[in-house]
Design an enzyme around this catalytic site. Sequence first.
Site, mmCIF file in Angstrom:
data_model
loop_
_atom_site.group_PDB
_atom_site.id
_atom_site.type_symbol
_atom_site.label_atom_id
_atom_site.label_comp_id
_atom_site.label_asym_id
_atom_site.label_seq_id
_atom_site.Cartn_x
_atom_site.Cartn_y
_atom_site.Cartn_z
ATOM 1 N N SER A 1 7.042 38.414 -15.080
ATOM 2 C CA SER A 1 7.074 39.882 -15.093
ATOM 3 C C SER A 1 6.803 40.517 -13.729
ATOM 4 O O SER A 1 6.209 41.592 -13.653
ATOM 5 C CB SER A 1 6.107 40.433 -16.153
ATOM 6 O OG SER A 1 6.519 40.025 -17.450
ATOM 7 N N ASN B 1 15.600 34.114 -10.446
ATOM 8 C CA ASN B 1 16.079 33.239 -11.519
ATOM 9 C C ASN B 1 16.898 34.108 -12.483
ATOM 10 O O ASN B 1 16.337 34.856 -13.267
ATOM 11 C CB ASN B 1 14.858 32.618 -12.231
ATOM 12 C CG ASN B 1 15.249 31.826 -13.461
ATOM 13 O OD1 ASN B 1 16.436 31.570 -13.706
ATOM 14 N ND2 ASN B 1 14.252 31.444 -14.244
ATOM 15 N N TRP B 2 18.210 34.005 -12.367
ATOM 16 C CA TRP B 2 19.074 34.883 -13.164
ATOM 17 C C TRP B 2 19.180 34.434 -14.622
ATOM 18 O O TRP B 2 19.758 35.128 -15.444
ATOM 19 C CB TRP B 2 20.471 34.948 -12.530
ATOM 20 C CG TRP B 2 20.491 35.640 -11.201
ATOM 21 C CD1 TRP B 2 19.413 36.035 -10.449
ATOM 22 C CD2 TRP B 2 21.657 36.023 -10.441
ATOM 23 N NE1 TRP B 2 19.832 36.635 -9.294
ATOM 24 C CE2 TRP B 2 21.199 36.644 -9.255
ATOM 25 C CE3 TRP B 2 23.036 35.901 -10.657
ATOM 26 C CZ2 TRP B 2 22.077 37.140 -8.290
ATOM 27 C CZ3 TRP B 2 23.900 36.389 -9.691
ATOM 28 C CH2 TRP B 2 23.423 37.005 -8.522
ATOM 29 N N LYS B 3 18.688 33.249 -14.908
ATOM 30 C CA LYS B 3 18.743 32.695 -16.278
ATOM 31 C C LYS B 3 20.180 32.749 -16.807
ATOM 32 O O LYS B 3 21.118 32.648 -16.013
ATOM 33 C CB LYS B 3 17.750 33.433 -17.187
ATOM 34 C CG LYS B 3 16.344 33.461 -16.584
ATOM 35 C CD LYS B 3 15.264 33.887 -17.539
ATOM 36 C CE LYS B 3 13.919 33.882 -16.807
ATOM 37 N NZ LYS B 3 12.796 34.203 -17.674
ATOM 38 N N GLU C 1 11.114 27.822 -20.303
ATOM 39 C CA GLU C 1 12.157 28.002 -21.327
ATOM 40 C C GLU C 1 12.859 26.671 -21.597
ATOM 41 O O GLU C 1 13.274 26.396 -22.727
ATOM 42 C CB GLU C 1 13.155 29.079 -20.873
ATOM 43 C CG GLU C 1 12.538 30.469 -20.988
ATOM 44 C CD GLU C 1 13.089 31.496 -20.006
ATOM 45 O OE1 GLU C 1 14.131 31.250 -19.379
ATOM 46 O OE2 GLU C 1 12.444 32.560 -19.864
ATOM 47 N N HIS D 1 11.326 24.740 -15.936
ATOM 48 C CA HIS D 1 11.010 26.105 -16.383
ATOM 49 C C HIS D 1 10.520 26.055 -17.835
ATOM 50 O O HIS D 1 11.011 25.261 -18.632
ATOM 51 C CB HIS D 1 12.255 26.998 -16.270
ATOM 52 C CG HIS D 1 11.940 28.443 -16.452
ATOM 53 N ND1 HIS D 1 11.755 29.002 -17.693
ATOM 54 C CD2 HIS D 1 11.725 29.434 -15.550
ATOM 55 C CE1 HIS D 1 11.455 30.285 -17.541
ATOM 56 N NE2 HIS D 1 11.435 30.573 -16.259
ATOM 57 N N GLY E 1 12.416 36.849 -12.572
ATOM 58 C CA GLY E 1 13.459 36.758 -13.592
ATOM 59 C C GLY E 1 14.180 38.085 -13.745
ATOM 60 O O GLY E 1 15.041 38.440 -12.947
ATOM 61 N N GLY E 2 13.805 38.847 -14.773
ATOM 62 C CA GLY E 2 14.479 40.096 -15.109
ATOM 63 C C GLY E 2 14.757 41.013 -13.920
ATOM 64 O O GLY E 2 15.872 41.539 -13.770
ATOM 65 N N GLU F 1 3.839 29.850 -13.415
ATOM 66 C CA GLU F 1 4.380 30.857 -14.330
ATOM 67 C C GLU F 1 3.673 30.770 -15.676
ATOM 68 O O GLU F 1 4.071 29.970 -16.537
ATOM 69 C CB GLU F 1 5.884 30.621 -14.533
ATOM 70 C CG GLU F 1 6.693 30.754 -13.261
ATOM 71 C CD GLU F 1 8.129 31.177 -13.587
ATOM 72 O OE1 GLU F 1 8.576 32.180 -13.013
ATOM 73 O OE2 GLU F 1 8.780 30.530 -14.422
HETATM 74 P P1 PGA Z 1 10.478 37.338 -15.673
HETATM 75 O O1 PGA Z 1 10.855 35.775 -15.595
HETATM 76 O O2 PGA Z 1 10.327 37.803 -14.240
HETATM 77 O O3 PGA Z 1 11.624 37.987 -16.366
HETATM 78 O O4 PGA Z 1 9.190 37.429 -16.412
HETATM 79 C C1 PGA Z 1 10.300 34.942 -14.627
HETATM 80 C C2 PGA Z 1 10.805 33.545 -14.816
HETATM 81 O O5 PGA Z 1 10.993 33.126 -15.963
HETATM 82 O O6 PGA Z 1 11.025 32.801 -13.839
#
Ligand code: PGA
Length: 254
Positions: free
Chosen positions: A210, A9-11, A96, A94, A231-232, A164
């Site tokens: 994470s 997930n590149w956001k 967010e 998600h 994500g990151g 998540e």
């Molecule tokens: P993260 O994000 O790996 O940066 O914690 C995961 C996600 O939000 O899908």
Amino acid sequence: MRVPLIAGNWKMNTTVAEALDLVRAMKDELEKVTDVETAICPPFVSLAPVKELLAGSTIKLGAQNLFFAEKGAYTGEISSLMVADLCEYVIIGHSERRQYFNETGDIVNKKVTAALQAGLKPILCIGESLEENEAGSTEEVLAEQLSLSLAAVVDLNGLTVAYEPVWAIGTGKPATGEQANGTISFIRQSIAEAYGEKAAQEIRILYGGSVNSANAAEFMQQPEIDGALVGGASLKANEFISIVNQTSLIKHRK
Ligand code: PGA
């Protein structure tokens, strides 16, 4: 039985040029792994050029969101039909989006329904906040998110769930493998109660929050965890490749 899925997930990161560079940096290595499904979810504006770059590739493409109406006067929105034109997967609900864009359970349900109708494979995200976790209401919260998100959905075919925990996303403080496995086992049990044992055994449930190359093995060793939503660490080619390689090794260990 369940093919593991590692999705990135590149956001809201990468310009089109950066997205193409990132795909070029991981494409060959990811394509060597045939027993783990891999998907990347870049921002909307990069989907078409990335799709072109991935022509003939085993790497799947996903969007990070969609709007539930098919078309019409919804300035700035992207419909399920538009996403389905380019992608196989779509991330829905998600945390967010729930937090910053006020996505309620009802909205998430409409989006999941629209995605399935368009032939997309939704990755439905659910997870409890830190306060909910500390109050001991994790299972209650997850059961409610699940039933709201899937209201009136009769067939889970194509759907993936991503557990998540909100407190683990982007914080560098992941759940432990055991914690995540236990909670995912609860989610699978809830699905069994609503959709039957067969559907529950077939559905993939990922862990997200994470995940990186240093802790991926801990999660992938758990029997209930069918992959990760990353994500990151999905923005670094070597990290993402390592997570996929470790998943392949662990999940297919004889
Ligand atoms: P993260 O994000 O790996 O940066 O914690 C995961 C996600 O939000 O899908």
